[in-house]
Design an enzyme around this catalytic site. Structure first.
Site, PDB file in Angstrom:
ATOM      1  N   TYR A 124      48.412 -25.536  16.753  1.00 34.57           N
ATOM      2  CA  TYR A 124      48.832 -26.972  16.751  1.00 34.57           C
ATOM      3  C   TYR A 124      48.580 -28.492  16.316  1.00 34.57           C
ATOM      4  O   TYR A 124      48.356 -28.824  16.548  1.00 34.57           O
ATOM      5  CB  TYR A 124      48.270 -27.088  18.188  1.00 34.57           C
ATOM      6  CG  TYR A 124      49.331 -27.028  19.527  1.00 34.57           C
ATOM      7  CD1 TYR A 124      50.518 -26.225  19.873  1.00 34.57           C
ATOM      8  CD2 TYR A 124      48.528 -25.972  19.972  1.00 34.57           C
ATOM      9  CE1 TYR A 124      51.419 -25.997  20.933  1.00 34.57           C
ATOM     10  CE2 TYR A 124      49.034 -24.874  21.457  1.00 34.57           C
ATOM     11  CZ  TYR A 124      50.602 -25.331  20.967  1.00 34.57           C
ATOM     12  OH  TYR A 124      51.519 -24.229  22.215  1.00 34.57           O
ATOM     13  N   PHE A 411      47.213 -26.348  32.559  1.00 35.40           N
ATOM     14  CA  PHE A 411      47.814 -26.886  33.011  1.00 35.40           C
ATOM     15  C   PHE A 411      48.974 -25.452  32.427  1.00 35.40           C
ATOM     16  O   PHE A 411      48.624 -25.954  31.216  1.00 35.40           O
ATOM     17  CB  PHE A 411      49.118 -28.653  32.574  1.00 35.40           C
ATOM     18  CG  PHE A 411      48.174 -29.043  31.685  1.00 35.40           C
ATOM     19  CD1 PHE A 411      47.161 -29.835  31.265  1.00 35.40           C
ATOM     20  CD2 PHE A 411      49.111 -29.140  30.301  1.00 35.40           C
ATOM     21  CE1 PHE A 411      46.718 -30.179  30.017  1.00 35.40           C
ATOM     22  CE2 PHE A 411      49.095 -29.731  29.288  1.00 35.40           C
ATOM     23  CZ  PHE A 411      47.677 -30.270  29.023  1.00 35.40           C
TER      24      PHE A 411
HETATM   25  C1  LIG Z   1      52.668 -19.367  19.495  1.00 35.36           C
HETATM   26  C2  LIG Z   1      54.402 -19.483  19.090  1.00 35.36           C
HETATM   27  C3  LIG Z   1      54.510 -19.867  20.310  1.00 35.36           C
HETATM   28  C4  LIG Z   1      55.141 -19.586  17.807  1.00 35.36           C
HETATM   29  O1  LIG Z   1      55.848 -19.560  17.672  1.00 35.36           O
HETATM   30  P1  LIG Z   1      56.762 -19.588  16.009  1.00 35.36           P
HETATM   31  O2  LIG Z   1      58.079 -19.974  16.743  1.00 35.36           O
HETATM   32  O3  LIG Z   1      56.429 -18.059  15.838  1.00 35.36           O
HETATM   33  O4  LIG Z   1      56.180 -20.875  14.973  1.00 35.36           O
HETATM   34  P2  LIG Z   1      56.874 -21.477  13.962  1.00 35.36           P
HETATM   35  O5  LIG Z   1      57.610 -20.223  13.253  1.00 35.36           O
HETATM   36  O6  LIG Z   1      57.409 -22.924  14.378  1.00 35.36           O
HETATM   37  O7  LIG Z   1      55.468 -21.566  12.642  1.00 35.36           O
HETATM   38  C5  LIG Z   1      54.854 -22.706  12.112  1.00 35.36           C
HETATM   39  C6  LIG Z   1      53.875 -21.723  11.351  1.00 35.36           C
HETATM   40  O8  LIG Z   1      52.349 -22.305  12.375  1.00 35.36           O
HETATM   41  C7  LIG Z   1      51.849 -21.349  12.276  1.00 35.36           C
HETATM   42  N1  LIG Z   1      51.936 -20.381  13.608  1.00 35.36           N
HETATM   43  C8  LIG Z   1      52.344 -20.201  14.482  1.00 35.36           C
HETATM   44  N2  LIG Z   1      52.181 -19.168  15.275  1.00 35.36           N
HETATM   45  C9  LIG Z   1      50.944 -19.172  14.915  1.00 35.36           C
HETATM   46  C10 LIG Z   1      49.494 -18.461  15.489  1.00 35.36           C
HETATM   47  N3  LIG Z   1      49.353 -18.145  16.691  1.00 35.36           N
HETATM   48  N4  LIG Z   1      48.263 -18.202  14.810  1.00 35.36           N
HETATM   49  C11 LIG Z   1      48.431 -19.148  13.618  1.00 35.36           C
HETATM   50  N5  LIG Z   1      49.392 -19.491  13.187  1.00 35.36           N
HETATM   51  C12 LIG Z   1      50.650 -19.132  13.343  1.00 35.36           C
HETATM   52  C13 LIG Z   1      52.962 -19.555  11.525  1.00 35.36           C
HETATM   53  O9  LIG Z   1      52.467 -19.477  11.135  1.00 35.36           O
HETATM   54  C14 LIG Z   1      53.418 -21.047  10.851  1.00 35.36           C
HETATM   55  O10 LIG Z   1      53.662 -21.557   9.908  1.00 35.36           O
HETATM   56  P3  LIG Z   1      54.055 -21.437   8.356  1.00 35.36           P
HETATM   57  O11 LIG Z   1      54.583 -22.895   8.282  1.00 35.36           O
HETATM   58  O12 LIG Z   1      53.012 -21.683   7.348  1.00 35.36           O
HETATM   59  O13 LIG Z   1      54.965 -20.537   7.698  1.00 35.36           O
HETATM   60  C15 LIG Z   1      54.749 -18.097  19.128  1.00 35.36           C
HETATM   61  O14 LIG Z   1      53.466 -17.374  18.618  1.00 35.36           O
HETATM   62  C16 LIG Z   1      54.309 -17.442  21.225  1.00 35.36           C
HETATM   63  O15 LIG Z   1      55.355 -17.370  21.437  1.00 35.36           O
HETATM   64  N6  LIG Z   1      52.911 -16.516  20.785  1.00 35.36           N
HETATM   65  C17 LIG Z   1      53.035 -16.416  22.462  1.00 35.36           C
HETATM   66  C18 LIG Z   1      52.468 -17.641  23.757  1.00 35.36           C
HETATM   67  C19 LIG Z   1      51.657 -18.408  23.184  1.00 35.36           C
HETATM   68  O16 LIG Z   1      50.223 -18.491  22.832  1.00 35.36           O
HETATM   69  N7  LIG Z   1      52.084 -19.385  23.064  1.00 35.36           N
HETATM   70  C20 LIG Z   1      50.956 -20.553  23.872  1.00 35.36           C
HETATM   71  C21 LIG Z   1      50.595 -21.605  24.865  1.00 35.36           C
HETATM   72  S1  LIG Z   1      49.508 -22.708  24.284  1.00 35.36           S
END
Ligand SMILES: CC(C)(COP(=O)(O)OP(=O)(O)OC[C@H]1O[C@@H](n2cnc3c(N)ncnc32)[C@H](O)[C@@H]1OP(=O)(O)O)[C@@H](O)C(=O)NCCC(=O)NCCS
Length: 411
Positions: A124, A411
């Site tokens: 984030y 939450f």
């Molecule tokens: C975390 C999550 C929502 C990311 O979604 P996503 O659609 O893949 O994210 P994006 O494609 O928009 O990524 C944007 C950037 O963040 C980075 N990023 C996203 N998730 C990341 C992670 N878990 N760790 C490291 N980097 C991450 C991407 O590499 C990308 O970097 P770049 O712009 O340099 O290429 C997804 O991996 C997920 O659903 N994870 C499991 C559930 C979870 O953890 N949710 C969060 C709850 S708080």
């Protein structure tokens, strides 16, 4: 990828997509699940990411909370939640698109702060959030649990609670009525970093214990007039461990009395306090400072400022001073330089073209905003740039809160 707002009709597809993103099936009450967390979702504040052919692949939502700022100031804060993207559609920008849409929407609603709990610390910061409160677990072996101050003698009607004049009553979770909600609400209004727990959460049992109806014992502390002013929610499991979900108290005497109560429990070898602030008085109250073993030290609440002057003028301040802050917000493509002037507990924050004292990313401003992270730590970490000697020390003094911020709402 299209991002679209949801309505109540989307609840099932939203929850189903979110569970698939986490790779889990929903826990039903029959399987030992307790309370249904998603019953508190505000579907008019949720988003679905859809593919071009109309399949849902991502979710994000927000709760309407109140956040307590330093100086006992209560402000609205969006509690970002339910974030997930299907494993088949990750790293294609779905989350970035949802975050952008959500921040725009929060601003359109006139909100200036959003907060979240991060599943992973790498996600984030790029969206402007910084860790702002911290939590840890404190484990105290019962044989080392003596307090440095002696315990007052109690009677059957008024069990001993230390030097305070209150009493502790043991209830089952199901017998507590609105006591927990009322005590929590009084506590959170005076605790920087704490979030409100809206009434519907309690009514729907939509959270973790003790909001959920999971079986728990609740030690309720009452003051000398019999008014509840604290509680500890706990259960005992193997190996003879008493685990306290949370100890909530509106003053230090009630907290101490509740700590004495759980630490005095027979047939228990250790007591685990799950969510304590990093600077916790309990370790100092024990005769043996090393008795309390700290573990699970981690970030909890992440903060994102959506309107820097509004956020900085909203909180209370405890030291006079003047700082020029150069704030970069790369995700929103914004940049601002502000003169922050604090006098008599209130701040003024206006655009300026004066030379900056500190240059920082908006995520670092989120980290220092509640007073839980010293700006000088972030200067030493290479996050914040200081442009003159003494600027970081002044920033430390300015941003400090009346006490360390703490949040334990999940939450
Ligand atoms: C975390 C999550 C929502 C990311 O979604 P996503 O659609 O893949 O994210 P994006 O494609 O928009 O990524 C944007 C950037 O963040 C980075 N990023 C996203 N998730 C990341 C992670 N878990 N760790 C490291 N980097 C991450 C991407 O590499 C990308 O970097 P770049 O712009 O340099 O290429 C997804 O991996 C997920 O659903 N994870 C499991 C559930 C979870 O953890 N949710 C969060 C709850 S708080």
């Amino acid at each position: 990828m299209e991002i679209r707002p949801t309505t109540d009709k989307d609840l099932d597809v939203f929850v189903d997509t979110l569970h698939a993103a986490f790779g889990r099936f929903p826990e039903t009450p029959a399987e030992g699940g307790s309370g249904v967390w998603w019953s508190a979702l505000e579907m008019d504040r949720c988003l679905l990411a859809m593919t071009a052919d109309g399949r849902p692949v991502g979710t994000a939502g927000a709760y309407s909370f109140e956040l307590t700022l330093p100086g006992e100031v209560l402000v609205p804060a969006a509690g970002v939640t339910a974030v997930g993207v299907l494993p088949s559609h990750r790293r294609q920008g779905a989350l970035s698109a949802m975050m952008r849409h959500q921040l725009d929407e929060l601003r359109a609603r006139g909100e200036f702060l959003s907060v979240l709990l991060a599943s992973e610390a790498l996600i984030y910061r790029r969206f402007g959030y910084g860790p702002a409160t911290y939590t840890q677990r404190l484990t105290v072996p019962r044989h080392q649990a003596a307090f440095s101050l002696p315990r007052a003698r109690g009677t059957a009607d008024a069990p001993a609670t230390g030097s305070d004049t209150g009493s502790v009553e043991l209830l089952r979770r199901s017998e507590c009525g609105e006591i927990l909600e009322e005590v929590y609400d009084r506590y959170r209004r005076a605790q920087p970093g704490a979030l409100s727990r809206p009434h519907r959460w309690w009514a729907l049992h939509a959270g973790q214990p003790p909001i959920s109806p999971a079986p728990r014992y609740i030690a309720v502390h009452r003051d000398a007039d019999g008014v509840p002013d604290g509680y500890a929610s706990y259960s005992i499991g193997e190996p003879n461990t008493l685990t306290v979900d949370e100890t909530i108290a509106t003053d230090a005497a009630a907290y101490t009395a509740l700590a004495r109560f759980v630490l005095g429990h027979d047939l228990v070898t250790q007591v685990v306090f799950k969510h304590v602030p990093t600077e916790h008085p309990l370790r100092w109250q024990l005769a043996d400072f090393r008795a309390g073993e700290v573990s699970g030290d981690t970030d909890w609440l992440w903060v994102r400022l959506l309107d820097v002057p509004r956020a900085l003028t909203a909180r209370g301040w405890f030291t006079d001073g003047e700082l020029v802050l150069d704030v970069d917000d790369p995700f929103l493509g914004e940049h601002g330089r502000y003169l922050l002037t604090v006098r008599d507990g209130k701040a003024d924050c206006v655009p300026t073209d004066r030379e900056p004292d500190l240059s920082l990313d908006v995520s670092d401003l989120g980290s220092v905003y509640l007073g839980g992270t010293a700006p000088s730590t972030l200067v030493r970490a290479g996050h914040i740039r200081s442009h003159r000697p003494g600027a970081a020390t002044l920033a430390d003094a300015l941003f400090r809160a009346e006490r360390p911020p703490h949040c334990l709402h999940w939450f």
